[in-house]
Design an enzyme around this catalytic site. Structure first.
Site, PDB file in Angstrom:
ATOM      1  N   GLU A 259       5.836 -11.219   7.830  1.00 53.33           N
ATOM      2  CA  GLU A 259       5.428 -11.905   9.037  1.00 53.33           C
ATOM      3  C   GLU A 259       4.682 -11.000  10.042  1.00 53.33           C
ATOM      4  O   GLU A 259       4.078 -11.311  11.044  1.00 53.33           O
ATOM      5  CB  GLU A 259       6.297 -12.712   9.787  1.00 53.33           C
ATOM      6  CG  GLU A 259       6.445 -14.048   8.866  1.00 53.33           C
ATOM      7  CD  GLU A 259       7.450 -14.841   9.397  1.00 53.33           C
ATOM      8  OE1 GLU A 259       8.020 -14.693  10.432  1.00 53.33           O
ATOM      9  OE2 GLU A 259       7.211 -16.114   9.054  1.00 53.33           O
TER      10      GLU A 259
ATOM     11  N   GLN B 216     -10.139  -2.193   3.000  1.00 53.81           N
ATOM     12  CA  GLN B 216      -9.572  -2.807   4.297  1.00 53.81           C
ATOM     13  C   GLN B 216      -9.526  -2.071   5.297  1.00 53.81           C
ATOM     14  O   GLN B 216      -9.052  -2.352   6.319  1.00 53.81           O
ATOM     15  CB  GLN B 216      -8.379  -3.473   3.927  1.00 53.81           C
ATOM     16  CG  GLN B 216      -7.201  -2.769   3.576  1.00 53.81           C
ATOM     17  CD  GLN B 216      -5.914  -3.480   2.936  1.00 53.81           C
ATOM     18  OE1 GLN B 216      -5.809  -3.669   2.097  1.00 53.81           O
ATOM     19  NE2 GLN B 216      -4.972  -3.575   3.960  1.00 53.81           N
TER      20      GLN B 216
ATOM     21  N   ASP C  41       2.400  -8.775   9.558  1.00 58.42           N
ATOM     22  CA  ASP C  41       0.855  -9.177   9.521  1.00 58.42           C
ATOM     23  C   ASP C  41       0.641 -10.501   9.373  1.00 58.42           C
ATOM     24  O   ASP C  41       0.280 -11.071   8.280  1.00 58.42           O
ATOM     25  CB  ASP C  41       0.344  -8.236   8.152  1.00 58.42           C
ATOM     26  CG  ASP C  41       0.735  -6.795   8.255  1.00 58.42           C
ATOM     27  OD1 ASP C  41      -0.049  -6.098   8.954  1.00 58.42           O
ATOM     28  OD2 ASP C  41       1.579  -6.433   7.659  1.00 58.42           O
TER      29      ASP C  41
ATOM     30  N   MET D 107       0.701  -1.208  -0.023  1.00 62.24           N
ATOM     31  CA  MET D 107      -0.133   0.096  -0.131  1.00 62.24           C
ATOM     32  C   MET D 107       0.963   1.271   0.002  1.00 62.24           C
ATOM     33  O   MET D 107       0.452   2.313   0.372  1.00 62.24           O
ATOM     34  CB  MET D 107      -0.983   0.082   1.275  1.00 62.24           C
ATOM     35  CG  MET D 107      -1.858  -1.331   1.068  1.00 62.24           C
ATOM     36  SD  MET D 107      -3.423  -1.028   2.086  1.00 62.24           S
ATOM     37  CE  MET D 107      -2.798  -0.762   3.640  1.00 62.24           C
ATOM     38  N   GLY D 108       2.133   1.008  -0.451  1.00 66.99           N
ATOM     39  CA  GLY D 108       3.185   2.393  -0.537  1.00 66.99           C
ATOM     40  C   GLY D 108       3.533   2.520   0.878  1.00 66.99           C
ATOM     41  O   GLY D 108       3.384   2.036   1.731  1.00 66.99           O
ATOM     42  N   ALA D 109       3.888   4.022   0.963  1.00 62.98           N
ATOM     43  CA  ALA D 109       4.653   4.325   2.237  1.00 62.98           C
ATOM     44  C   ALA D 109       5.975   3.143   2.370  1.00 62.98           C
ATOM     45  O   ALA D 109       6.076   2.769   3.747  1.00 62.98           O
ATOM     46  CB  ALA D 109       3.781   4.571   3.417  1.00 62.98           C
ATOM     47  N   LEU D 110       6.745   3.158   1.646  1.00 61.76           N
ATOM     48  CA  LEU D 110       7.686   1.840   1.667  1.00 61.76           C
ATOM     49  C   LEU D 110       8.813   2.167   2.654  1.00 61.76           C
ATOM     50  O   LEU D 110       9.017   3.120   2.627  1.00 61.76           O
ATOM     51  CB  LEU D 110       8.388   1.582   0.220  1.00 61.76           C
ATOM     52  CG  LEU D 110       7.005   1.326  -0.855  1.00 61.76           C
ATOM     53  CD1 LEU D 110       7.914   1.017  -2.239  1.00 61.76           C
ATOM     54  CD2 LEU D 110       6.299   0.141  -0.414  1.00 61.76           C
ATOM     55  N   HIS D 111       9.140   1.036   3.240  1.00 59.44           N
ATOM     56  CA  HIS D 111      10.249   1.136   4.544  1.00 59.44           C
ATOM     57  C   HIS D 111      11.158   0.072   4.154  1.00 59.44           C
ATOM     58  O   HIS D 111      11.114  -0.921   3.074  1.00 59.44           O
ATOM     59  CB  HIS D 111       9.794   1.026   5.734  1.00 59.44           C
ATOM     60  CG  HIS D 111       8.491   0.159   5.953  1.00 59.44           C
ATOM     61  ND1 HIS D 111       8.951  -1.192   6.290  1.00 59.44           N
ATOM     62  CD2 HIS D 111       7.067   0.165   6.001  1.00 59.44           C
ATOM     63  CE1 HIS D 111       7.598  -2.004   6.292  1.00 59.44           C
ATOM     64  NE2 HIS D 111       6.606  -0.932   6.235  1.00 59.44           N
TER      65      HIS D 111
ATOM     66  N   HIS E 284       9.694  -3.591   3.269  1.00 59.08           N
ATOM     67  CA  HIS E 284       9.169  -3.848   1.991  1.00 59.08           C
ATOM     68  C   HIS E 284      10.356  -3.936   1.086  1.00 59.08           C
ATOM     69  O   HIS E 284      10.426  -4.785   0.321  1.00 59.08           O
ATOM     70  CB  HIS E 284       8.330  -2.529   1.369  1.00 59.08           C
ATOM     71  CG  HIS E 284       7.120  -2.132   2.068  1.00 59.08           C
ATOM     72  ND1 HIS E 284       6.998  -1.120   2.743  1.00 59.08           N
ATOM     73  CD2 HIS E 284       5.925  -2.920   1.736  1.00 59.08           C
ATOM     74  CE1 HIS E 284       5.681  -1.115   3.221  1.00 59.08           C
ATOM     75  NE2 HIS E 284       5.020  -2.230   2.935  1.00 59.08           N
TER      76      HIS E 284
END
Ligand code: PAF
Length: 255
Positions: free
Chosen positions: A146, A59, A148, A28-32, A35
């Site tokens: 993991e 969601q 989530d 969903m982006g806002a990558l860290h 990711h």
């Protein structure tokens, strides 16, 4: 790096690929860094790496949470370019849901605990969008973190149940030096709260029982949503500055 803004254009391109293996990282982006680790593993194990960025409205069970979800698209694309991703899917909601939320995947009795009961509609929203994305990408492998864990477990069960020919690859949680699990939502926390949020990992790994873990979180100023144990793991969800954070560890990893 190719960027596909519509499912129609991507689908035409996808028909031209046969032979090379495809790995997929839905986001969903806002990558860290979490990711980035999924993408790196995906690149190592596949010929082509596809990443999707789509903040999936179905969601989110609170409009406020959806509105304030971070969307730093330019930074995300720059990171994916540096990571040498081949294809990025950037569909719009009206493209992925052309008829609104007409069909949804329901997990029957599979999972009623934690996110299923505390965030009504969340798992249905995740499974429905993941099913759409898996059908569009038709990857050999798809990578999920993991952190989530309940989401990962439910997706793996759905893929098995619907005979989807994509292998679901679980990937370990990436943490900050404090123990805080990497999450897009961390960006919404003040520097002070980010320090306090490390209490979640501490509570999960050092408490003797669930009650003690809950007390430790409360003492650090977190508002506890749940602390539970399932499937050999200990889970927590808690609010800090109105931001909901989740984490889990294998019970065997308790210190
Ligand atoms: O974990 C996430 O980022 C999302 O739930 C996912 C799997 C991309 C579906 O929107």
């Amino acid at each position: 790096m190719r960027i596909w803004k519509t499912t129609a254009e991507w689908t035409i391109h996808r028909r031209t690929i046969s032979g090379p293996t495809i790995g997929f990282v839905p986001t969903m982006g806002a990558l860290h860094r979490g990711h980035a680790s999924l993408v790196e593993r995906c690149r190592a194990e596949n010929d082509i790496t596809v990443v999707s960025i789509f903040v999936n409205p179905s969601q989110f069970n609170e409009a406020k949470d959806l509105d304030r979800y971070p969307r730093p698209l330019d930074c995300d694309l720059a990171l994916l370019d540096r990571l040498q991703v081949d294809d990025v899917l950037l569909p719009e909601a009206k493209d992925l849901y052309p008829h609104g939320y007409r069909f949804r995947i329901e997990a029957d009795s599979l999972t009623k605990e934690m996110e299923a009961s505390h965030r009504p509609g969340f798992l249905q929203g995740v499974m429905t969008v993941v099913l759409k994305l898996l059908n569009l990408v038709r990857a050999d492998r798809a990578y999920f973190g993991e952190k989530d864990y309940q989401q990962l477990r439910t997706i793996a069960a759905m893929v098995e149940e619907f005979f989807i020919p994509t292998e679901i690859v679980p990937c370990a949680t990436i943490r900050e030096p404090s123990g805080l699990a990497e999450s897009s939502r961390n960006a919404l926390l003040s520097a002070d709260a980010r320090q306090k949020a490390a209490a979640i990992y501490r509570a999960l790994t050092t408490s003797n029982n669930l009650q003690q873990a809950e007390s430790l979180l409360q003492a650090e100023g977190l508002q506890v949503d749940y602390v539970e144990e399932h499937w050999g793991r200990r889970f927590a969800a808690a609010f800090l500055e109105g931001v909901r954070l989740i984490d889990n560890v294998p019970i065997a990893e308790r210190k």
